[in-house]
Design a protein around this motif. Sequence first.
Motif: not given
Length: 118
Positions: A12-13, A73, A15-16, A8-9
Amino acid sequence: MSTTAFLEEFFSDIDDTLDRLIENAETLKEIESFPNEFGHEIDSLKHMQESLLSHLMNLDELMEHDDVKPDKQVTLRDKVKKYSEYNTSIIPTVGKRFKIDHNQLKIRKARSRKKVLI
């Protein structure tokens, strides 16, 4: 840290990073035709894009090394497609990992042109 939390992290990285790449690319597209007024900003954004792209490539290498499958994703896949409209160089690497090819990108561009013409 559990595997699920790590993934998840990790996603998320990605994605950012993609959000920032897209936002900067859109800004560059708007201001590049005004080099006299925005020369410093253009240079700064280009350097930032290089750094963000390098970070994205490192994350891609980690996905390859750790055999991370990002196929589920969908949001990230769409962002990869969107950014690849600005920079097609990611198609053979990150795009491949998200199962995106040049033909899908051409279809997306054709659809977006039709919307503009209407």
